[in-house]
Design an enzyme around this catalytic site. Structure first.
Site, PDB file in Angstrom:
ATOM      1  N   GLU A  44      13.346 -28.550   8.496  1.00  0.00           N
ATOM      2  CA  GLU A  44      13.102 -28.162   9.896  1.00  0.00           C
ATOM      3  C   GLU A  44      14.085 -27.052  10.258  1.00  0.00           C
ATOM      4  O   GLU A  44      15.295 -27.195  10.056  1.00  0.00           O
ATOM      5  CB  GLU A  44      13.291 -29.351  10.850  1.00  0.00           C
ATOM      6  CG  GLU A  44      12.949 -28.962  12.280  1.00  0.00           C
ATOM      7  CD  GLU A  44      13.269 -30.029  13.325  1.00  0.00           C
ATOM      8  OE1 GLU A  44      14.104 -30.914  13.065  1.00  0.00           O
ATOM      9  OE2 GLU A  44      12.680 -29.939  14.420  1.00  0.00           O
ATOM     10  N   GLU A  69      20.317 -26.229  11.909  1.00  0.00           N
ATOM     11  CA  GLU A  69      20.528 -25.901  13.326  1.00  0.00           C
ATOM     12  C   GLU A  69      21.764 -25.015  13.428  1.00  0.00           C
ATOM     13  O   GLU A  69      22.851 -25.419  13.014  1.00  0.00           O
ATOM     14  CB  GLU A  69      20.691 -27.206  14.135  1.00  0.00           C
ATOM     15  CG  GLU A  69      21.123 -27.032  15.562  1.00  0.00           C
ATOM     16  CD  GLU A  69      20.311 -26.006  16.355  1.00  0.00           C
ATOM     17  OE1 GLU A  69      19.089 -26.155  16.482  1.00  0.00           O
ATOM     18  OE2 GLU A  69      20.934 -25.032  16.852  1.00  0.00           O
ATOM     19  N   ASP A  96      22.836 -21.109   9.761  1.00  0.00           N
ATOM     20  CA  ASP A  96      21.713 -20.201   9.986  1.00  0.00           C
ATOM     21  C   ASP A  96      20.683 -20.386   8.860  1.00  0.00           C
ATOM     22  O   ASP A  96      21.027 -20.280   7.680  1.00  0.00           O
ATOM     23  CB  ASP A  96      22.282 -18.770   9.981  1.00  0.00           C
ATOM     24  CG  ASP A  96      21.239 -17.717  10.304  1.00  0.00           C
ATOM     25  OD1 ASP A  96      20.030 -18.046  10.332  1.00  0.00           O
ATOM     26  OD2 ASP A  96      21.636 -16.557  10.511  1.00  0.00           O
ATOM     27  N   ASP A 134      13.447 -20.209  19.698  1.00  0.00           N
ATOM     28  CA  ASP A 134      13.886 -19.392  20.849  1.00  0.00           C
ATOM     29  C   ASP A 134      12.959 -18.197  20.998  1.00  0.00           C
ATOM     30  O   ASP A 134      12.689 -17.489  20.022  1.00  0.00           O
ATOM     31  CB  ASP A 134      15.327 -18.904  20.626  1.00  0.00           C
ATOM     32  CG  ASP A 134      16.312 -20.065  20.602  1.00  0.00           C
ATOM     33  OD1 ASP A 134      16.143 -20.999  21.397  1.00  0.00           O
ATOM     34  OD2 ASP A 134      17.244 -20.037  19.776  1.00  0.00           O
ATOM     35  N   LYS A 138      12.779 -10.287  25.353  1.00  0.00           N
ATOM     36  CA  LYS A 138      12.788  -8.813  25.422  1.00  0.00           C
ATOM     37  C   LYS A 138      12.253  -8.223  24.120  1.00  0.00           C
ATOM     38  O   LYS A 138      12.614  -8.695  23.036  1.00  0.00           O
ATOM     39  CB  LYS A 138      14.222  -8.303  25.647  1.00  0.00           C
ATOM     40  CG  LYS A 138      14.718  -8.611  27.036  1.00  0.00           C
ATOM     41  CD  LYS A 138      16.029  -7.929  27.309  1.00  0.00           C
ATOM     42  CE  LYS A 138      16.489  -8.341  28.696  1.00  0.00           C
ATOM     43  NZ  LYS A 138      17.943  -8.303  28.836  1.00  0.00           N
ATOM     44  N   ASP A 170       5.714 -23.239  23.376  1.00  0.00           N
ATOM     45  CA  ASP A 170       5.070 -23.182  24.695  1.00  0.00           C
ATOM     46  C   ASP A 170       5.042 -21.736  25.203  1.00  0.00           C
ATOM     47  O   ASP A 170       4.807 -21.499  26.382  1.00  0.00           O
ATOM     48  CB  ASP A 170       5.782 -24.114  25.697  1.00  0.00           C
ATOM     49  CG  ASP A 170       7.256 -23.803  25.837  1.00  0.00           C
ATOM     50  OD1 ASP A 170       7.732 -22.819  25.224  1.00  0.00           O
ATOM     51  OD2 ASP A 170       7.950 -24.545  26.566  1.00  0.00           O
ATOM     52  N   THR A 208       9.444 -33.401  19.812  1.00  0.00           N
ATOM     53  CA  THR A 208      10.799 -32.830  19.910  1.00  0.00           C
ATOM     54  C   THR A 208      11.219 -32.893  21.386  1.00  0.00           C
ATOM     55  O   THR A 208      10.398 -33.132  22.272  1.00  0.00           O
ATOM     56  CB  THR A 208      10.847 -31.341  19.483  1.00  0.00           C
ATOM     57  OG1 THR A 208      10.201 -30.545  20.490  1.00  0.00           O
ATOM     58  CG2 THR A 208      10.195 -31.100  18.137  1.00  0.00           C
ATOM     59  N   PHE A 210      12.073 -30.347  23.195  1.00  0.00           N
ATOM     60  CA  PHE A 210      11.434 -29.264  23.943  1.00  0.00           C
ATOM     61  C   PHE A 210       9.971 -29.587  24.239  1.00  0.00           C
ATOM     62  O   PHE A 210       9.450 -29.173  25.273  1.00  0.00           O
ATOM     63  CB  PHE A 210      11.586 -27.924  23.214  1.00  0.00           C
ATOM     64  CG  PHE A 210      12.800 -27.166  23.666  1.00  0.00           C
ATOM     65  CD1 PHE A 210      14.070 -27.629  23.366  1.00  0.00           C
ATOM     66  CD2 PHE A 210      12.684 -26.005  24.410  1.00  0.00           C
ATOM     67  CE1 PHE A 210      15.210 -26.953  23.798  1.00  0.00           C
ATOM     68  CE2 PHE A 210      13.799 -25.313  24.847  1.00  0.00           C
ATOM     69  CZ  PHE A 210      15.075 -25.787  24.534  1.00  0.00           C
ATOM     70  N   GLU A 211       9.330 -30.327  23.356  1.00  0.00           N
ATOM     71  CA  GLU A 211       7.952 -30.726  23.681  1.00  0.00           C
ATOM     72  C   GLU A 211       7.975 -31.653  24.902  1.00  0.00           C
ATOM     73  O   GLU A 211       7.175 -31.510  25.826  1.00  0.00           O
ATOM     74  CB  GLU A 211       7.267 -31.444  22.510  1.00  0.00           C
ATOM     75  CG  GLU A 211       5.763 -31.545  22.776  1.00  0.00           C
ATOM     76  CD  GLU A 211       5.061 -32.767  22.221  1.00  0.00           C
ATOM     77  OE1 GLU A 211       5.697 -33.761  21.872  1.00  0.00           O
ATOM     78  OE2 GLU A 211       3.821 -32.712  22.170  1.00  0.00           O
TER      79      GLU A 211
END
Ligand code: SAM
Length: 233
Positions: A44, A69, A96, A134, A138, A170, A208, A210-211
């Site tokens: 992941e 992460e 990373d 993320d 921009k 999303d 998750t 964020f979900e």
């Protein structure tokens, strides 16, 4: 939307088996080198607080899960979830993901496109999971997206035939551009296959964090996965 403050893991919790730093890693990443067995390996990228890796590693004990992460405090938080449950088939890296997937292909203009020694063998992964990466809104920052051209190529390279790339977001623009990009540069991944929204039965019954957040705010979520095909046939 700012992220909620994070509680530090208890200092009494020994995270050593569940939280790795880049310098702790073996040169080649595989189930054998990380977990000492040959179970299918799923990675992941951007685990955040680690809800997915916690629940999925419990649901599928015959697979190994390696969460990457970049934010150390989130990696530690996710590792603490695994440590509390003494999960033998999952661990976190605070680091990373991009240089770990690199294989020496240089893509002009890519932020992390420097040549690198291969750390993940081609065709070795069962799945790569990327949930709510993320968005880097921009236009000039878009090259920082985790689903960049070079990372998509590398994720596909590392998957075995029949292996899966899961991508949920999303952010409609990120979703559409990524689906187009994959069709163009990684046709071996085939067409995007929709994943369905499951009803949640309790407050943490989401894929998750964020979900969970998006659904609580009524924000639509776009969910797909790809299955890598054998292009020689
Ligand atoms: C928006 S959060 C989503 C977290 C989690 N997947 C979820 O859905 O709740 C994206 C996460 O990806 C992490 N991240 C961003 N770039 C990364 C990279 N190159 N390698 C590893 N993690 C990364 C960020 O630190 C952040 O925690």
């Amino acid at each position: 939307m700012p992220r909620a403050a994070l509680r530090k893991p208890s200092p009494d919790l020994d995270l050593s088996a569940w939280l790795k730093m880049p310098e702790d890693l073996p040169p080649m990443l595989s189930s054998q080198s990380l977990f000492g067995n040959d179970l299918p390996l799923e990675i992941e990228v951007g685990s955040g607080k680690g809800l997915f890796i916690q629940t999925e590693s419990e649901r599928r004990p015959k697979h190994n899960y390696f969460g990457i992460e970049i934010a150390k405090k989130y990696a530690a938080h996710a590792a603490a979830r695994l440590a509390k449950r003494k999960r033998a088939n999952a661990m976190m890296l605070a680091g990373d993901a991009t240089p770990l997937f690199a294989s020496g292909t240089y893509v002009e203009g890519e932020r992390y496109g420097q040549p690198a020694v291969e750390r993940i063998a081609s065709g070795s992964l069962e799945a790569v999971h990327v949930y709510f990466p993320d968005p880097w809104w921009k236009k000039r920052h878009r090259k920082r997206r985790v689903l960049s051209e070079s990372n998509i190529r590398q994720f596909s390279r590392c998957l075995r035939t029949g292996g899966r790339l899961h991508f949920w977001t999303d952010v409609l623009d990120y979703f559409e551009l990524t689906v187009e990009l994959i069709a163009e540069i990684a046709p071996e991944l085939g067409v995007p296959l929709p994943e369905t929204q499951r009803e949640s039965t309790h407050d943490l019954d989401y894929h998750t964090h964020f979900e969970r957040r998006s659904r609580k705010f009524g924000i639509p979520v776009y969910r797909v996965h790809y299955i890598k095909r054998d292009r020689s046939r």
